[in-house]
Design an enzyme around this catalytic site. Structure first.
Site, PDB file in Angstrom:
ATOM      1  CB  CYS A  92      -1.040  -0.091   1.081  1.00  0.00           C
ATOM      2  SG  CYS A  92      -1.986   1.384   1.102  1.00  0.00           S
ATOM      3  CG  LEU A  93       0.622   3.939  -3.202  1.00  0.00           C
ATOM      4  CD1 LEU A  93      -0.125   4.777  -4.276  1.00  0.00           C
ATOM      5  CD2 LEU A  93       1.966   3.670  -3.983  1.00  0.00           C
ATOM      6  CG  HIS A 134      -5.706  -2.383  -1.192  1.00  0.00           C
ATOM      7  ND1 HIS A 134      -4.395  -2.811  -0.494  1.00  0.00           N
ATOM      8  CD2 HIS A 134      -5.398  -1.224  -1.241  1.00  0.00           C
ATOM      9  CE1 HIS A 134      -3.728  -2.029  -0.124  1.00  0.00           C
ATOM     10  NE2 HIS A 134      -4.234  -0.800  -0.480  1.00  0.00           N
ATOM     11  CD  GLU A 135      -6.820   1.160  -4.278  1.00  0.00           C
ATOM     12  OE1 GLU A 135      -6.828   2.162  -3.670  1.00  0.00           O
ATOM     13  OE2 GLU A 135      -5.694   0.723  -4.630  1.00  0.00           O
ATOM     14  CG  HIS A 138      -7.164   2.959   0.787  1.00  0.00           C
ATOM     15  ND1 HIS A 138      -6.541   2.987   2.052  1.00  0.00           N
ATOM     16  CD2 HIS A 138      -6.829   2.135   0.157  1.00  0.00           C
ATOM     17  CE1 HIS A 138      -5.074   2.580   1.620  1.00  0.00           C
ATOM     18  NE2 HIS A 138      -5.415   1.898   0.653  1.00  0.00           N
TER      19      HIS A 138
HETATM   20 NI    NI Z   1      -3.542   1.271  -0.074  1.00  0.00          NI
END
Ligand code: NI
Length: 169
Positions: A92-93, A134-135, A138
């Site tokens: 993850c960024l 995953h997105e 967030h």
């Molecule tokens: Ni992420």
């Protein structure tokens, strides 16, 4: 990780096709490209709105990696198509330099809107389904380490995958 905005539930977008929304998407696109990411959600750049983008092109270094079409997805709703889940590595960024094994639904229907407010309705599986989950996490204030079942599978990229270049979400 640690910024409270990443733990908030993001608000739905109410107006489509606006200059503000276009500017947000451009900012997300630039950030994802600069960091070589597979996806990014608005809260990751400090904006608590239900906007995600993702996409993975063909990469000659990873011929086995599945392609995911570039998508701008607003106000997404997920509907798993069965209880089946599969484990896979994620990064993850917002958690730079790390990887962990996360269970995700194998097959998924997702719905939402594009930036012009046109509906998107897709049923996907595998890596595409993983990236979307995953997105969308967030937008719910969930980071992937919260979903790791065995923390022994969580670690630094250079320890887990020495010498490899990896993409993050
Ligand atoms: Ni992420």
């Amino acid at each position: 990780m640690g910024d409270p905005v990443l733990l908030q539930v993001a608000k739905p977008v109410e107006q489509f096709d606006t200059p503000e929304l276009q500017a947000l998407l451009q900012d997300m696109k630039d950030t994802m490209a600069a960091l070589n990411g597979a996806g990014i959600a608005a809260p990751q750049i400090g904006v608590s709105l239900q906007v995600v983008i993702f996409g993975v092109g063909k990469n000659p270094r990873y011929p086995q990696a599945e392609e995911v079409p570039y998508t701008e997805l607003i106000n997404p709703v997920l509907e798993p198509q069965s209880d089946a889940m599969e484990d896979g590595w994620e990064g993850c960024l917002s958690v730079p330099g790390m990887r962990g094994v996360v269970p995700r639904y194998t097959k998924l229907r997702y719905r939402g809107f594009d930036p012009q407010g046109r509906p998107i309705d897709r049923t996907v599986d595998g890596f595409h389904a993983r990236v979307v989950q995953h997105e969308v996490d967030h937008l719910l204030g969930i980071l992937y380490p919260m979903r790791i079942r065995d923390l022994r599978t969580f670690g630094f990229n250079e320890a887990l995958f020495p010498g490899q270049q990896l993409v993050d979400d």
